[in-house]
Design an enzyme around this catalytic site. Structure first.
Site, PDB file in Angstrom:
ATOM      1  N   TYR A 163       0.824  -1.216   0.000  1.00 25.37           N
ATOM      2  CA  TYR A 163       0.000   0.000   0.000  1.00 25.37           C
ATOM      3  C   TYR A 163       0.854   1.261   0.000  1.00 25.37           C
ATOM      4  CZ  TYR A 163      -3.908  -3.036   0.140  1.00 25.37           C
ATOM      5  OH  TYR A 163      -4.801  -4.017  -0.224  1.00 25.37           O
ATOM      6  N   ARG A 171       1.737   1.972  -3.585  1.00 28.52           N
ATOM      7  CA  ARG A 171       0.614   2.506  -4.388  1.00 28.52           C
ATOM      8  C   ARG A 171       0.266   3.923  -3.958  1.00 28.52           C
ATOM      9  NH1 ARG A 171      -3.783  -1.966  -3.761  1.00 28.52           N
ATOM     10  NH2 ARG A 171      -5.041  -0.660  -5.164  1.00 28.52           N
ATOM     11  N   ASN A 204     -12.556   1.683  -6.641  1.00 29.20           N
ATOM     12  CA  ASN A 204     -11.175   2.164  -6.670  1.00 29.20           C
ATOM     13  C   ASN A 204     -10.804   2.822  -5.353  1.00 29.20           C
ATOM     14  OD1 ASN A 204     -11.202   1.274  -9.283  1.00 29.20           O
ATOM     15  ND2 ASN A 204     -11.497   3.299 -10.184  1.00 29.20           N
ATOM     16  N   ASP A 229      -8.165   4.927  -5.375  1.00 28.34           N
ATOM     17  CA  ASP A 229      -7.458   6.174  -5.714  1.00 28.34           C
ATOM     18  C   ASP A 229      -8.402   7.357  -5.516  1.00 28.34           C
ATOM     19  OD1 ASP A 229      -8.037   5.123  -9.049  1.00 28.34           O
ATOM     20  OD2 ASP A 229      -8.902   6.942  -8.207  1.00 28.34           O
ATOM     21  N   HIS A 245     -14.512   0.130  -1.352  1.00 32.43           N
ATOM     22  CA  HIS A 245     -13.366  -0.707  -0.972  1.00 32.43           C
ATOM     23  C   HIS A 245     -12.296   0.092  -0.247  1.00 32.43           C
ATOM     24  CE1 HIS A 245     -14.416  -3.841  -4.304  1.00 32.43           C
ATOM     25  NE2 HIS A 245     -15.210  -3.903  -3.268  1.00 32.43           N
ATOM     26  N   GLY A 296     -15.281   0.169 -16.465  1.00 33.97           N
ATOM     27  CA  GLY A 296     -13.915  -0.269 -16.178  1.00 33.97           C
ATOM     28  C   GLY A 296     -13.792  -1.271 -15.053  1.00 33.97           C
ATOM     29  N   SER A 355     -14.065  -5.594 -14.117  1.00 28.84           N
ATOM     30  CA  SER A 355     -14.086  -6.939 -14.721  1.00 28.84           C
ATOM     31  C   SER A 355     -15.271  -7.763 -14.234  1.00 28.84           C
ATOM     32  CB  SER A 355     -12.788  -7.675 -14.368  1.00 28.84           C
ATOM     33  OG  SER A 355     -12.684  -7.809 -12.953  1.00 28.84           O
ATOM     34  N   ASN A 412     -16.628  -0.867 -21.043  1.00 26.27           N
ATOM     35  CA  ASN A 412     -15.419  -1.580 -20.651  1.00 26.27           C
ATOM     36  C   ASN A 412     -14.525  -1.814 -21.865  1.00 26.27           C
ATOM     37  OD1 ASN A 412     -14.393  -2.538 -18.077  1.00 26.27           O
ATOM     38  ND2 ASN A 412     -14.300  -4.557 -19.021  1.00 26.27           N
TER      39      ASN A 412
HETATM   40  C1  BV8 Z   1     -17.475  -9.391   1.256  1.00 27.26           C
HETATM   41  C2  BV8 Z   1      -9.178  -3.468  -2.021  1.00 27.26           C
HETATM   42  C3  BV8 Z   1     -18.921 -10.140   2.960  1.00 27.26           C
HETATM   43  C4  BV8 Z   1      -7.814  -3.928  -2.071  1.00 27.26           C
HETATM   44  C5  BV8 Z   1     -10.559  -5.065  -3.100  1.00 27.26           C
HETATM   45  C6  BV8 Z   1     -17.308 -16.653  -4.177  1.00 27.26           C
HETATM   46  C7  BV8 Z   1     -18.334 -16.123  -4.934  1.00 27.26           C
HETATM   47  C8  BV8 Z   1     -18.752 -14.829  -4.758  1.00 27.26           C
HETATM   48  C9  BV8 Z   1     -18.131 -14.010  -3.817  1.00 27.26           C
HETATM   49  C10 BV8 Z   1     -17.112 -14.533  -3.087  1.00 27.26           C
HETATM   50  C11 BV8 Z   1     -16.701 -15.838  -3.241  1.00 27.26           C
HETATM   51  N1  BV8 Z   1     -15.669 -16.054  -2.379  1.00 27.26           N
HETATM   52  C12 BV8 Z   1     -15.430 -14.916  -1.675  1.00 27.26           C
HETATM   53  C13 BV8 Z   1     -16.307 -14.005  -2.097  1.00 27.26           C
HETATM   54  C14 BV8 Z   1     -16.427 -12.633  -1.609  1.00 27.26           C
HETATM   55  C15 BV8 Z   1     -15.263 -11.794  -2.109  1.00 27.26           C
HETATM   56  C16 BV8 Z   1     -15.104 -11.898  -3.603  1.00 27.26           C
HETATM   57  O1  BV8 Z   1     -15.870 -11.319  -4.356  1.00 27.26           O
HETATM   58  N2  BV8 Z   1     -14.071 -12.642  -4.042  1.00 27.26           N
HETATM   59  C17 BV8 Z   1     -13.855 -12.794  -5.472  1.00 27.26           C
HETATM   60  C18 BV8 Z   1     -12.367 -12.838  -5.753  1.00 27.26           C
HETATM   61  C19 BV8 Z   1     -14.597 -14.053  -5.925  1.00 27.26           C
HETATM   62  N3  BV8 Z   1     -15.637 -10.426  -1.777  1.00 27.26           N
HETATM   63  C20 BV8 Z   1     -15.276  -9.938  -0.595  1.00 27.26           C
HETATM   64  O2  BV8 Z   1     -14.593 -10.502   0.205  1.00 27.26           O
HETATM   65  C21 BV8 Z   1     -15.845  -8.562  -0.274  1.00 27.26           C
HETATM   66  N4  BV8 Z   1     -16.438  -8.611   1.026  1.00 27.26           N
HETATM   67  O3  BV8 Z   1     -17.994 -10.109   0.460  1.00 27.26           O
HETATM   68  O4  BV8 Z   1     -17.864  -9.289   2.556  1.00 27.26           O
HETATM   69  C22 BV8 Z   1     -19.098  -9.964   4.403  1.00 27.26           C
HETATM   70  C23 BV8 Z   1     -20.368 -10.111   4.908  1.00 27.26           C
HETATM   71  C24 BV8 Z   1     -20.544  -9.945   6.256  1.00 27.26           C
HETATM   72  C25 BV8 Z   1     -19.457  -9.656   7.074  1.00 27.26           C
HETATM   73  C26 BV8 Z   1     -18.181  -9.503   6.536  1.00 27.26           C
HETATM   74  C27 BV8 Z   1     -17.996  -9.666   5.183  1.00 27.26           C
HETATM   75  C28 BV8 Z   1     -14.756  -7.503  -0.238  1.00 27.26           C
HETATM   76  C29 BV8 Z   1     -14.185  -7.314  -1.606  1.00 27.26           C
HETATM   77  C30 BV8 Z   1     -13.213  -6.145  -1.593  1.00 27.26           C
HETATM   78  C31 BV8 Z   1     -11.813  -6.641  -1.758  1.00 27.26           C
HETATM   79  N5  BV8 Z   1     -10.934  -5.510  -1.936  1.00 27.26           N
HETATM   80  N6  BV8 Z   1      -9.780  -4.004  -3.188  1.00 27.26           N
HETATM   81  C32 BV8 Z   1      -7.025  -3.068  -2.959  1.00 27.26           C
HETATM   82  O5  BV8 Z   1      -7.595  -2.325  -3.805  1.00 27.26           O
HETATM   83  O6  BV8 Z   1      -5.821  -3.147  -2.805  1.00 27.26           O
HETATM   84  S1  BV8 Z   1     -11.097  -5.781  -4.541  1.00 27.26           S
HETATM   85  C33 BV8 Z   1     -10.227  -5.247  -5.890  1.00 27.26           C
HETATM   86  O7  BV8 Z   1     -10.944  -5.780  -7.012  1.00 27.26           O
HETATM   87  C34 BV8 Z   1     -10.206  -3.757  -6.136  1.00 27.26           C
HETATM   88  O8  BV8 Z   1     -10.991  -3.013  -5.249  1.00 27.26           O
HETATM   89  C35 BV8 Z   1     -10.821  -3.636  -7.513  1.00 27.26           C
HETATM   90  O9  BV8 Z   1     -11.429  -2.440  -7.712  1.00 27.26           O
HETATM   91  C36 BV8 Z   1     -11.773  -4.748  -7.440  1.00 27.26           C
HETATM   92  C37 BV8 Z   1     -12.449  -5.147  -8.698  1.00 27.26           C
HETATM   93  O10 BV8 Z   1     -11.490  -5.200  -9.713  1.00 27.26           O
HETATM   94  P1  BV8 Z   1     -11.720  -4.201 -10.948  1.00 27.26           P
HETATM   95  O11 BV8 Z   1     -11.830  -2.814 -10.439  1.00 27.26           O
HETATM   96  O12 BV8 Z   1     -12.843  -4.716 -11.758  1.00 27.26           O
HETATM   97  O13 BV8 Z   1     -10.334  -4.331 -11.668  1.00 27.26           O
HETATM   98  P2  BV8 Z   1      -9.855  -5.501 -12.646  1.00 27.26           P
HETATM   99  O14 BV8 Z   1      -8.397  -5.353 -12.831  1.00 27.26           O
HETATM  100  O15 BV8 Z   1     -10.410  -6.797 -12.174  1.00 27.26           O
HETATM  101  O16 BV8 Z   1     -10.605  -5.166 -14.029  1.00 27.26           O
HETATM  102  C38 BV8 Z   1     -10.282  -3.976 -14.720  1.00 27.26           C
HETATM  103  C39 BV8 Z   1     -11.228  -3.897 -15.899  1.00 27.26           C
HETATM  104  O17 BV8 Z   1     -10.996  -2.662 -16.577  1.00 27.26           O
HETATM  105  C40 BV8 Z   1     -10.993  -5.005 -16.927  1.00 27.26           C
HETATM  106  O18 BV8 Z   1     -12.243  -5.596 -17.252  1.00 27.26           O
HETATM  107  C41 BV8 Z   1     -10.414  -4.273 -18.137  1.00 27.26           C
HETATM  108  O19 BV8 Z   1     -10.879  -4.819 -19.359  1.00 27.26           O
HETATM  109  C42 BV8 Z   1     -10.958  -2.878 -17.956  1.00 27.26           C
HETATM  110  N7  BV8 Z   1     -10.114  -1.823 -18.530  1.00 27.26           N
HETATM  111  C43 BV8 Z   1      -8.753  -1.765 -18.578  1.00 27.26           C
HETATM  112  N8  BV8 Z   1      -8.374  -0.617 -19.161  1.00 27.26           N
HETATM  113  C44 BV8 Z   1      -9.504   0.061 -19.473  1.00 27.26           C
HETATM  114  C45 BV8 Z   1     -10.615  -0.699 -19.083  1.00 27.26           C
HETATM  115  N9  BV8 Z   1     -11.881  -0.303 -19.260  1.00 27.26           N
HETATM  116  C46 BV8 Z   1     -12.065   0.902 -19.862  1.00 27.26           C
HETATM  117  N10 BV8 Z   1     -11.053   1.695 -20.269  1.00 27.26           N
HETATM  118  C47 BV8 Z   1      -9.767   1.302 -20.100  1.00 27.26           C
HETATM  119  N11 BV8 Z   1      -8.766   2.103 -20.527  1.00 27.26           N
END
Ligand code: BV8
Length: 229
Positions: free
Chosen positions: A54, A57, A92, A94, A109, A176, A178, A202
Site C-alpha cells: 500500500y 501505491r 477504486n 485512488d 473498498h 472499467g 471486470s 469496458n
Molecule cells: C465481502 C481493495 C462479505 C484492495 C478489493 C465466491 C463467490 C462470490 C463471492 C465470493 C466468493 N468467495 C469470496 C467471495 C467474496 C469476495 C469476492 O468477491 N471474491 C472474489 C475474488 C470471488 N468479496 C469480498 O470478500 C468482499 N467482502 O464479500 O464481505 C461480508 C459479509 C458480512 C461480514 C463480513 C464480510 C470484499 C471485496 C473487496 C476486496 N478488496 N480491493 C485493494 O484495492 O488493494 S477488490 C479489488 O478488485 C479492487 O478493489 C478492484 O477495484 C476490485 C475489482 O477489480 P476491478 O476494479 O474490476 O479491476 P480488474 O483489474 O479486475 O478489471 C479492470 C477492468 O478494466 C478489466 O475488465 C479491463 O478490461 C478494464 N479496462 C482496462 N483498461 C480500461 C478498461 N476499461 C475501460 N477503459 C480502459 N482504458
C-alpha cells in the site's frame, strides 16, 4: 427524465491515468497474489509486506504524473448536469474522481490516502508511509495504523446507502470493472430487478456483460465522454 443514476467504477477507469488494474497483463495481483496482500490474514501474518504494497501505491498516486483522465472529468460533468441525482460508487481506492471534481462518492473498498486505527476504527488522512512507528493517537497503548482498505472477507463500506440507491435507480452504468468481485459485481442484477436501464462501458466485455442491456467496448476516455455528451 432520469431520476436517479448509479455509476459503478473499477480500476479500468484509472488505467489511462497510469494506475495499474488488478487482473490484466502486468496487473497488481500478478506480482502480489490477493491472499498475500489483500486479506486480514495476510496483514496478520506479514504486516510489513502488506504495508509495503500500500505504501508503494500511495506514493505512486501522489506522484505528479498521475492525473484524472477524460473519463473522470466527464463523470464530474454528469454530476453537475444531474445535480443530486447521481451516486458514484467506486471500487477504486485512488482519489482521481475527487480530483476531477466529483462530489458524491462512495469508496466501497476504502481509500489509499487514508489510514485507520485497528482498535477504534477512527480514520485519518495518510501523511507518511505505514510502519510499526506510524501509530494511532486515539488509544493507549498506541497501535500501528492499518490501510483504510476493505480486504477480501471484510464488509464493503456504505452498503446500506448503495442498496437504497440501487433499489430506486432508473439508470445503472458500470465502467472499467471486470465483474470479478462481489458484492459490486452483483449490483447490475439489483438494478435490472427494479427495471433500470443498465449499460456497461469496458475495454472488453466483463464477466457480467451478459447481465447488461447494453455493452459499449472501448477505452473509458472515449466511451464515458460519449455517454455523458
Ligand atoms: C465481502 C481493495 C462479505 C484492495 C478489493 C465466491 C463467490 C462470490 C463471492 C465470493 C466468493 N468467495 C469470496 C467471495 C467474496 C469476495 C469476492 O468477491 N471474491 C472474489 C475474488 C470471488 N468479496 C469480498 O470478500 C468482499 N467482502 O464479500 O464481505 C461480508 C459479509 C458480512 C461480514 C463480513 C464480510 C470484499 C471485496 C473487496 C476486496 N478488496 N480491493 C485493494 O484495492 O488493494 S477488490 C479489488 O478488485 C479492487 O478493489 C478492484 O477495484 C476490485 C475489482 O477489480 P476491478 O476494479 O474490476 O479491476 P480488474 O483489474 O479486475 O478489471 C479492470 C477492468 O478494466 C478489466 O475488465 C479491463 O478490461 C478494464 N479496462 C482496462 N483498461 C480500461 C478498461 N476499461 C475501460 N477503459 C480502459 N482504458
Amino acid at each position: 427524465m432520469l431520476q436517479r443514476i448509479v455509476v459503478l467504477t473499477g480500476a479500468g477507469i484509472s488505467a489511462e491515468s497510469g494506475l495499474r488494474t488488478f487482473r490484466e497483463e502486468d496487473g497488481l495481483w500478478e506480482k502480489h497474489p490477493i491472499e498475500e496482500v489483500a486479506t486480514p490474514q495476510a496483514y496478520q501474518a506479514n504486516p510489513q509486506k502488506v504495508r509495503q504494497f500500500y505504501n508503494d501505491r500511495w506514493q505512486q498516486l501522489n506522484k505528479g504524473d498521475v492525473q484524472p483522465n477524460a473519463a473522470h472529468l466527464a463523470l464530474a460533468r454528469l454530476e453537475q448536469e444531474f445535480a443530486g441525482r447521481v451516486h458514484l460508487v467506486t471500487q477504486n481506492v485512488d482519489n482521481l474522481h475527487e480530483r476531477a471534481g466529483f462530489r458524491r462518492i462512495t469508496h466501497m473498498h476504502g481509500e489509499l490516502s487514508k489510514v485507520r486505527c485497528p482498535v477504534s476504527h477512527q480514520v485519518f488522512p495518510m501523511q507518511q508511509p505505514l510502519s510499526d512507528n506510524n501509530v494511532c493517537t486515539c488509544c493507549i497503548p498506541h497501535y500501528p495504523l492499518r490501510p483504510h482498505i476493505v480486504w477480501f472477507g471484510e464488509m464493503p463500506l456504505g452498503m446500506a446507502q448503495i442498496e437504497t440507491d440501487l433499489a430506486q435507480c432508473d439508470l445503472f452504468v458500470a465502467i472499467g470493472t471486470s465483474g470479478s468481485v462481489y458484492p459490486a459485481a452483483g449490483f447490475v442484477d439489483i438494478a435490472q430487478s427494479v427495471g433500470a436501464k443498465t449499460i456497461e462501458l469496458n475495454l472488453e466485455p466483463s464477466l457480467t456483460a451478459s447481465h447488461f442491456q447494453e455493452v459499449r467496448v472501448g477505452p473509458a476516455s472515449q466511451t464515458v465522454p460519449t455517454l455523458v455528451e
